[in-house]
Structures are given as C-alpha cells and as structure tokens.
Design a protein around this motif. Structure first.
Motif, PDB file in Angstrom:
ATOM      1  N   GLY A 217       0.792  -1.219   0.000  1.00  0.00           N
ATOM      2  CA  GLY A 217       0.000   0.000   0.000  1.00  0.00           C
ATOM      3  C   GLY A 217       0.830   1.278   0.000  1.00  0.00           C
ATOM      4  O   GLY A 217       0.276   2.369  -0.032  1.00  0.00           O
ATOM      5  N   PRO A 220       6.366   2.830  -3.986  1.00  0.00           N
ATOM      6  CA  PRO A 220       7.589   2.012  -3.959  1.00  0.00           C
ATOM      7  C   PRO A 220       8.889   2.799  -3.867  1.00  0.00           C
ATOM      8  O   PRO A 220       9.844   2.315  -3.265  1.00  0.00           O
ATOM      9  CB  PRO A 220       7.528   1.233  -5.273  1.00  0.00           C
ATOM     10  CG  PRO A 220       6.542   1.916  -6.113  1.00  0.00           C
ATOM     11  CD  PRO A 220       5.637   2.690  -5.248  1.00  0.00           C
TER      12      PRO A 220
ATOM     13  N   ILE B 118      -1.697  -8.189  -4.761  1.00  0.00           N
ATOM     14  CA  ILE B 118      -1.167  -8.569  -6.070  1.00  0.00           C
ATOM     15  C   ILE B 118      -1.846  -9.849  -6.558  1.00  0.00           C
ATOM     16  O   ILE B 118      -2.247  -9.947  -7.731  1.00  0.00           O
ATOM     17  CB  ILE B 118       0.364  -8.711  -5.994  1.00  0.00           C
ATOM     18  CG1 ILE B 118       0.961  -7.357  -5.648  1.00  0.00           C
ATOM     19  CG2 ILE B 118       0.915  -9.243  -7.282  1.00  0.00           C
ATOM     20  CD1 ILE B 118       2.436  -7.246  -5.808  1.00  0.00           C
ATOM     21  N   THR B 121      -5.411  -9.039  -7.669  1.00  0.00           N
ATOM     22  CA  THR B 121      -5.497  -8.405  -8.981  1.00  0.00           C
ATOM     23  C   THR B 121      -5.199  -9.404 -10.083  1.00  0.00           C
ATOM     24  O   THR B 121      -5.845  -9.393 -11.132  1.00  0.00           O
ATOM     25  CB  THR B 121      -4.518  -7.232  -9.069  1.00  0.00           C
ATOM     26  OG1 THR B 121      -4.541  -6.536  -7.846  1.00  0.00           O
ATOM     27  CG2 THR B 121      -4.890  -6.294 -10.177  1.00  0.00           C
ATOM     28  N   SER B 129      -7.964  -3.584 -10.831  1.00  0.00           N
ATOM     29  CA  SER B 129      -6.726  -2.918 -11.237  1.00  0.00           C
ATOM     30  C   SER B 129      -6.015  -2.376 -10.009  1.00  0.00           C
ATOM     31  O   SER B 129      -6.658  -1.907  -9.078  1.00  0.00           O
ATOM     32  CB  SER B 129      -7.022  -1.787 -12.222  1.00  0.00           C
ATOM     33  OG  SER B 129      -7.440  -0.643 -11.538  1.00  0.00           O
ATOM     34  N   TYR B 130      -4.702  -2.460 -10.005  1.00  0.00           N
ATOM     35  CA  TYR B 130      -3.923  -2.043  -8.842  1.00  0.00           C
ATOM     36  C   TYR B 130      -2.667  -1.345  -9.313  1.00  0.00           C
ATOM     37  O   TYR B 130      -1.855  -1.927 -10.025  1.00  0.00           O
ATOM     38  CB  TYR B 130      -3.587  -3.285  -8.010  1.00  0.00           C
ATOM     39  CG  TYR B 130      -2.674  -3.048  -6.825  1.00  0.00           C
ATOM     40  CD1 TYR B 130      -1.633  -3.928  -6.560  1.00  0.00           C
ATOM     41  CD2 TYR B 130      -2.851  -1.983  -5.969  1.00  0.00           C
ATOM     42  CE1 TYR B 130      -0.804  -3.743  -5.484  1.00  0.00           C
ATOM     43  CE2 TYR B 130      -2.014  -1.786  -4.892  1.00  0.00           C
ATOM     44  CZ  TYR B 130      -0.993  -2.670  -4.645  1.00  0.00           C
ATOM     45  OH  TYR B 130      -0.177  -2.489  -3.566  1.00  0.00           O
ATOM     46  N   GLU B 131      -2.513  -0.080  -8.948  1.00  0.00           N
ATOM     47  CA  GLU B 131      -1.300   0.665  -9.266  1.00  0.00           C
ATOM     48  C   GLU B 131      -0.758   1.221  -7.961  1.00  0.00           C
ATOM     49  O   GLU B 131      -1.205   2.279  -7.512  1.00  0.00           O
ATOM     50  CB  GLU B 131      -1.629   1.839 -10.206  1.00  0.00           C
ATOM     51  CG  GLU B 131      -1.913   1.456 -11.622  1.00  0.00           C
ATOM     52  CD  GLU B 131      -0.712   0.849 -12.301  1.00  0.00           C
ATOM     53  OE1 GLU B 131       0.407   1.213 -11.949  1.00  0.00           O
ATOM     54  OE2 GLU B 131      -0.918  -0.012 -13.175  1.00  0.00           O
ATOM     55  N   PRO B 132       0.198   0.535  -7.338  1.00  0.00           N
ATOM     56  CA  PRO B 132       0.627   0.992  -6.013  1.00  0.00           C
ATOM     57  C   PRO B 132       1.199   2.398  -6.009  1.00  0.00           C
ATOM     58  O   PRO B 132       1.140   3.081  -4.988  1.00  0.00           O
ATOM     59  CB  PRO B 132       1.682  -0.031  -5.608  1.00  0.00           C
ATOM     60  CG  PRO B 132       2.057  -0.751  -6.844  1.00  0.00           C
ATOM     61  CD  PRO B 132       0.909  -0.676  -7.766  1.00  0.00           C
ATOM     62  N   GLU B 133       1.748   2.825  -7.174  1.00  0.00           N
ATOM     63  CA  GLU B 133       2.324   4.169  -7.179  1.00  0.00           C
ATOM     64  C   GLU B 133       1.267   5.251  -7.188  1.00  0.00           C
ATOM     65  O   GLU B 133       1.531   6.393  -6.861  1.00  0.00           O
ATOM     66  CB  GLU B 133       3.210   4.337  -8.412  1.00  0.00           C
ATOM     67  CG  GLU B 133       4.393   3.409  -8.382  1.00  0.00           C
ATOM     68  CD  GLU B 133       5.288   3.631  -9.569  1.00  0.00           C
ATOM     69  OE1 GLU B 133       5.893   4.704  -9.626  1.00  0.00           O
ATOM     70  OE2 GLU B 133       5.344   2.747 -10.426  1.00  0.00           O
ATOM     71  N   LEU B 134       0.056   4.899  -7.591  1.00  0.00           N
ATOM     72  CA  LEU B 134      -0.989   5.918  -7.676  1.00  0.00           C
ATOM     73  C   LEU B 134      -1.920   5.890  -6.460  1.00  0.00           C
ATOM     74  O   LEU B 134      -2.300   6.918  -5.951  1.00  0.00           O
ATOM     75  CB  LEU B 134      -1.824   5.713  -8.936  1.00  0.00           C
ATOM     76  CG  LEU B 134      -1.061   5.899 -10.239  1.00  0.00           C
ATOM     77  CD1 LEU B 134      -1.964   5.616 -11.406  1.00  0.00           C
ATOM     78  CD2 LEU B 134      -0.533   7.307 -10.340  1.00  0.00           C
ATOM     79  N   PRO B 136      -3.070   3.296  -2.862  1.00  0.00           N
ATOM     80  CA  PRO B 136      -2.718   2.071  -2.148  1.00  0.00           C
ATOM     81  C   PRO B 136      -3.721   0.935  -2.233  1.00  0.00           C
ATOM     82  O   PRO B 136      -3.440  -0.145  -1.773  1.00  0.00           O
ATOM     83  CB  PRO B 136      -2.568   2.538  -0.694  1.00  0.00           C
ATOM     84  CG  PRO B 136      -3.191   3.855  -0.625  1.00  0.00           C
ATOM     85  CD  PRO B 136      -3.202   4.442  -1.964  1.00  0.00           C
TER      86      PRO B 136
END
Lengths: 456, 187
Positions: A217, A220, B118, B121, B129-134, B136
């Motif tokens: 969460g 990175p 992960i 998804t 959809s999962y984008e950890p940078e955008l 959490p």
C-alpha cells in the motif's frame, strides 16, 4: 439520328438530326443548318455515376502524417534510448503510440498530454516485456506531475485494452539503484560502493520489508530509497557513513530526496531491531542507533530470526493471557487444577484454551505449523474476551495504520434504524432554521457595516 | 446471509447522496438572508445549507434542484430532504417535493483477514486494477450493478454504488474472491 414529327422553322423540312456538339445536344436541320432546339447546357445524364468532389479534395496531394505524431514518435524513441531498453520495447511502444494517438480520447488533447502519452506507452511496453520501471522514473524523465502520468496511463490502458502485469517492488530495485551514482568514479573512497553488492542487499531489505507490512500500500520509490540507504550504510559501517543523514546521502548520490523515505527508514530499523534482539551472539541491547552494524547478520539469517521472533512473541502473549486469566490464583501453572478453574473462573472456555496452549508451546516447536495454529487459538481467545479486536496489537508485524489507528473505528449508529423517511416534521423544528425578521434586519445592517469598514 | 463466514460482516454506510427537485425557482439571496446555517456562494451560483438532525449538507441551486449529502441511510436522506423542502416552503417558496432519488451510497466494511493485493489483482483481471504508485488500494468495478470496490491490504474495503441493495450485493459478490487471496495474519 433523325427525329420524326419536327419541322425546321427556317426552311420547313422535316430532316432534323440530333447533333452532339461537344457536350450539348442540339436538334439541327440538315438542309438549312439552323438550330431547331438545344438541350440544357448541363445535361443531367453526363453526371450519372459521378459524385461531387470538394475543392480541397480535388487539389489534395497524398495525406501527410500529422507533424505532432511524428514528433511524438521521435520522443518515444528518445525515451527508449535514454532508458536503454531493447529494440522490441522500442518498436512496440511506437506501435502503441500510433494507435493511442489516433484514438478520439487523445487526438485533441494538449501537446503536454501527448508527451506524457509517449512516456506511458514506453512504460506499458516495459511492463509487458519484463523490463520493469516505475512511474516515478517516467514522470522524472518527462518532468510531469506523477498524477497526470497516472491518469493518462490508466486511460491509455483502457483504450488499448492491454493488461500489463503488476510489478513487484523487488523487481524494480535493481533498475532504481542504477540511478544512484555511488561508484568510486563519482564519489570519494569512504562513500563509494559497488552497485552489485548494494543492489543485492537492498533487494534483501525490501523483501524483509514486504514480509513485515512496510511495502504493502505504500509508494515504492521511498521504500527503495530507504533500503538503498540502509544497505549502503551497513555494507561499510564506518563512522563517515553512519553519521551521514539521508539528505546528505541523496546529495552524494545525486538523487532527489523523497520525504516519506525517512519514515520508511524508521520503520525498517524497528523491524531490524525486533529481529536483531533474537541474535544469540549479540550481548548489548539492539537499538535503532546501533542496529545498522547487525544488518548483515540479520539479513543472512533472517528466516531463522523471524521464526524465533514469532515464537518469542507468542510466548509473551501466552504469558499475558495466563496472567489475566488467573488473577485470583496464587499458583501460576496448574494444569492439574484445570477442573477447579473451570468451575470458579467465569471465562471457562478461554482458560481451557490457555492450558491447551501452554501444553502445545512446551512441546518442542519446529517448522512453521506451530506458530500458525497457536496464533489461530490466540485469535479465538482474544475475540472471545474483546469484541472489537485490533489485530495489529496482537501480532508481531502489522501495518502501521493498524497498530496506531488515527481514525476512530466506525460503528453502526443504532438510533438511526428507526427512521422511515416519511415521518411528520414539526413546525418548531423547522422554525429553528429560519431567522426572525428582526434577526434578518440586524444581519443586513451588520453586513453593510462590515463592507463599509472593509472599504475604508 | 452468507453460509461461508461464521460471523456476519458489518457493512457500515457512511454517506448517502440524494437529489430532489422543488419545481419552482428559488431566490438564493432570500435563503441566505433568512436561513441560519447557510453559506452563500455567488461565484458558483449555489447556497450550502446544513441541517443538524439528520446531519445533512444540501447544495441548493436557483433552478430548484437540490443535492443532499451526508446522510447515513436512505430513509435518513429522505427525511432530511423533506425537512429541507418544508424549510424552503416556510421561507415563502411554492415548493413541491418531487423526483427524490438516491444517487450514490458509500459504505465501508472490514474483513477479518488481510488481503494479498497482487494475487487478488492477478486472479481478477481485467475487472480489478492495482497501481501501487498511484493509490494504495486495488479497484474492483462490477459493471452490472454499477458498484466500485476499493480493496485495501489491511482488509478494509470501501464500496460505492447507486443504492444500499447494490452495495450489499457487491460485498457478497466480492467476499469469496477476497477470501481466496487472504494473507496469513501472523506474517
């Protein structure tokens, strides 16, 4: 071809032929040559089968590709060259850029967004062809807001119907660590570090962080920055490196510091301390200040240390549980008196389970099955005593947001269950929301005074 | 309800958004002058009015369209909307309460286990959809009931949908998928 039934007005002969002069058909008398009648200047049949052609189309040359599209593809190529990706990625990203550019969502956007689109195409191709880079890298390259990059990326993926694989942080660490200029060419000897060793240790640290809820969460890049900083310090823990703060480290390595990285460093050090306590040959207390020296040993034996830490934690919890259950008794361990305890103690079931736990924990524990079952029993015990468990407090590693909840836990409001929506509304209730005329007058006066005083 | 779990999941509704119409033109200046708990925003062209009970904030436009936010149940929203209409009636406008519709419901729910995002998804592409940078959380959109679920790794989920029934259905639908991808708690 002669026409019957017509006579020439000039000479009266009936020898009249249909003459097609150029595009106009005329009826002409053969004898005197006078024109009897002529067709319309533009006859309808000549244009059967043809269509109206606009001027621009009739004068157009072969359609040239849009100038911005060409520039965009060149930008894609440039980004690929900077990142030094292979030719497969370069070709695929150019194809995707072409497709996305022509789509209606992107054909009319600003040039800045089109440049961001170029970066996103490269990003998605890198992900598809197993060359993971972060969005942060792309937004740095494009000098764009990461949120805008994210928006464009998500829209593009939806339009082009691509399913890029999700990258794990550990895969990206290697690519990220190349940005840090720490070779002996760039920095003085006491700070220089071999990038392979640095990356290897950073990957181990990131894996440990992922196991202990630091990575999930979170963004990175700060995690990777913290891992690289700690691995750099621990590879040669001399006083120069240990004194060096994160800010100075970023200056030396010529990277931009990310603010959350300091928090990640604190969290990682806490986890390392928890494991460092379990090292049998370390005599002194392990604190966040001196844990960096132990990092090498901790990482080498991390799985064994994790198991030991978990076992210690379970034993501590068990002792607490027993202490709370047996508050009225003088003896601490009394498995033979369990039947009496069952009668006297109100929490009968939990006490039985406590005793069961004590027996199981005393058995020689090996493998990961033991901690698993013991923790399950613990969850049962705790839940029977405490209806709203905060599971973060019970386990050794938990995400910080669960261990220190800042928000109050939401509970369903019981009083609202009686509302139907169609109840009577009393007048007095509504009147409380309306100003009396007196109040309204006072309000306007005060407002006017206020504006006048502001003006002056 | 669910035979798979032993304890019932607590779905707590945190926000209900509803709209209705008054079928008459409203003079925002009058409302701002004669109403208490009112904020007038002339640059946008609306008035914000806050009711105490139920705790609701309403955006009132001069065309007579009103949006109520902040209620904690559909019935609460209706009661609040009716209170508001009555209030406007008392201020002198010829209000007719009509076209009441709950537009959006936001609910939160807490799973008794943590979730490996992960894996979740990967198992549910392309719906998840999962984008950890955008962000959490992983986003899971159920098209046919128009619900969006945001799944956090700690096990909390937030659900948005057009009404409470859809929200409950969405949670029921997503629970088995989350159960498959749970993370063992001791780790």
């Amino acid at each position: 071809m002669s026409r019957a039934g017509l006579s020439c007005p000039g000479c009266g002969s009936s020898n009249i032929v249909d003459d097609h002069l150029y595009c106009q058909s005329q009826l002409v008398c053969v004898d005197c040559g006078s024109v009897v009648s002529e067709g319309a200047l533009v006859a309808a049949d000549d244009h059967v089968g043809g269509s109206d052609v606009s001027y621009s189309r009739s004068t157009a040359v072969a359609k040239k590709p849009c100038m911005n599209l060409i520039k965009g593809i060149q930008r894609v190529k440039a980004i690929c060259r900077i990142l030094r990706v292979n030719s497969g990625i370069e070709d695929l990203s150019q194809t995707y850029y072409n497709l996305a550019y022509q789509h209606e969502s992107f054909i009319r956007v600003s040039l800045q967004k089109k440049e961001v689109l170029a970066g996103c195409c490269v990003l998605v191709c890198c992900r598809l062809l197993n060359w993971p880079i972060t969005m942060g890298t792309i937004s740095c390259l494009l000098d764009a807001d990461p949120m805008v990059v994210g928006m464009v990326y998500q829209e593009m993926v939806k339009i082009l119907n691509i399913e890029p694989p999700i990258i794990n942080v550990t895969e990206v660490v290697e690519a990220h660590s190349l940005e840090y200029k720490l070779s002996s060419v760039h920095v003085p000897e006491e700070y220089a570090e071999n990038s392979k060793d640095l990356t290897k240790r950073a990957v181990a640290l990131v894996e440990l962080a992922a196991d202990s809820w630091i990575v999930t969460g979170r963004k990175p890049i700060p995690v990777m920055m913290a891992a690289i900083y700690l691995s750099w310090q621990s590879l040669k823990p001399n006083k120069h490196r240990l004194k060096c703060s994160l800010e100075k480290f970023c200056q030396i390595a010529k990277v931009n510091k990310h603010r959350p990285a300091s928090k990640r460093i604190t969290e990682m050090k806490k986890v390392l301390c928890k494991l460092g306590k379990e090292i049998p040959w370390v005599r002194e207390a392990v604190t966040p200040d001196n844990v960096v020296r132990q990092v090498e040993d901790i990482l080498k034996h991390r799985y064994a240390l994790l198991r030991r830490a978990l076992r210690t934690h379970e034993e501590v919890l068990l002792a607490e549980c027993q202490a709370s259950c047996e508050d009225s008794l003088t003896e601490e361990t009394a498995p033979t008196q369990s039947s009496e305890l069952v009668e006297q103690n109100p929490n009968a079931s939990s006490v039985e389970q406590c005793e069961l736990n004590a027996e199981r924990a005393q058995r020689p524990g090996d493998g990961d099955d033991n901690p698993c079952t013991v923790s399950e029993l613990h969850t049962d015990i705790q839940e029977s005593q405490d209806p709203t468990p905060n599971w973060g407090k019970r386990v050794l590693f938990a995400p910080p947001c669960v261990t220190h909840p800042r928000k109050k836990r939401r509970v369903e409001q019981p009083e609202l269950k009686d509302v139907t929506g169609d109840e009577e509304i009393s007048d007095s209730e509504i009147d409380s929301y309306i100003r009396t005329p007196q109040e309204a007058r006072e309000f306007t006066l005060t407002q006017q005074l206020f504006y006048e005083s502001e003006k002056s | 309800m669910d035979s798979s779990n032993d304890e019932a999941l607590d779905i707590i509704i945190t926000n209900v958004v509803a709209t209705f119409r008054t079928r008459c033109h409203l003079n925002l200046r009058t409302i701002a002058l004669e109403g208490t708990n009112v904020i007038y925003k002339p640059e946008v062209g609306k008035v914000l009015m806050k009711l105490r009970k139920p705790k609701i904030t309403a955006s009132i436009w001069s065309s007579g369209k009103i949006i109520c936010t902040g209620a904690t149940s559909e019935d609460d929203a209706k009661l609040g909307a009716r209170r508001l209409a009555r209030l406007l009636q008392k201020l002198g406008f010829k209000v007719r309460f009509s076209a009441f519709k709950v537009v959006n419901v936001l609910a939160v729910c807490s799973m008794p286990f943590a979730i490996h995002l992960i894996d979740f998804t990967k198992n549910n592409r392309p719906i998840a959809s999962y984008e950890p940078e955008l962000h959490p959380a992983a986003t899971y959109r159920i098209k046919h009931i128009k619900a969006t679920i945001q799944v956090f790794s700690t096990g909390s989920i937030t659900v948005t949908g057009p009404n409470v029934q859809n929200v409950a259905t969405a949670v029921e639908q997503v629970y088995p998928l989350l159960f498959e991808c749970q993370k063992p708690r001791y780790k």
